[in-house]
Enzyme design. Structure first.
Site, PDB file in Angstrom:
ATOM      1  N   ASP A  16     -51.064  24.695 -38.000  1.00 33.26           N
ATOM      2  CA  ASP A  16     -49.763  25.174 -38.461  1.00 33.26           C
ATOM      3  C   ASP A  16     -49.716  26.693 -38.392  1.00 33.26           C
ATOM      4  O   ASP A  16     -50.632  27.330 -37.864  1.00 33.26           O
ATOM      5  CB  ASP A  16     -49.464  24.652 -39.870  1.00 33.26           C
ATOM      6  N   GLN A  17     -48.680  27.276 -38.931  1.00 32.18           N
ATOM      7  CA  GLN A  17     -48.500  28.722 -38.863  1.00 32.18           C
ATOM      8  C   GLN A  17     -49.608  29.487 -39.585  1.00 32.18           C
ATOM      9  O   GLN A  17     -49.856  30.642 -39.296  1.00 32.18           O
ATOM     10  CB  GLN A  17     -47.131  29.079 -39.450  1.00 32.18           C
TER      11      GLN A  17
END
Length: 141
Positions: A16-17
């Site tokens: 994810d980010q």
């Protein structure tokens, strides 16, 4: 009790980010571990499905302990936690390359007829699976 060991290299698309593995990917990795265990026990999901039997997940419980990251190689340990002739509960332990525990958990499954989705007895309809699952389930402590 047999434990299957499966290695997966964490891919960028699984993060994810924050640069850590997104929680949903652990469910997929559990499936990879479970099908690997089943194969090592001498069975095959595809053959079972071609015989008109499916094995849906009825519950899943994962505890997230430490993040796996892009570039890690994780190891998934999978075993039969509980089995009663109808339900199978698989156990999972996922660790990173440094041996740090990332995720622990279980998934519960039943077998159903493909055309009706009605539950069936594994003991009765899959006697070979039943015998192996009885032998390989975790000993009650």
């Amino acid at each position: 009790m047999k434990k299957s060991v499966t290695e997966i290299e964490v891919r960028y698309k699984e993060t994810d980010q924050m640069g850590v593995v997104h929680h949903s990917n652990y469910v997929v990795w559990c499936e990879v571990g479970r099908t690997h265990l089943i194969k090592e026990l001498g069975f095959n999901y595809a053959e079972m499905e071609s015989d008109g039997i499916l094995s849906p997940v009825t519950a899943i419980n994962l505890g997230y302990k430490y993040p796996a990251r892009y570039g890690d190689t994780v190891t998934i340990e999978t075993w039969i936690e509980r089995y009663d002739g109808i339900r199978v509960v698989y156990g999972y332990n996922i660790v990173n390359g440094d041996g740090v525990q990332c995720v622990t958990g279980t998934s519960e499954h039943v077998c159903v007829k493909k055309e009706s989705f009605r539950p069936i007895s594994i003991r009765k309809h899959l006697p070979d699976w039943h015998a192996v699952y009885e032998r390989e389930k975790k000993e009650v402590e």
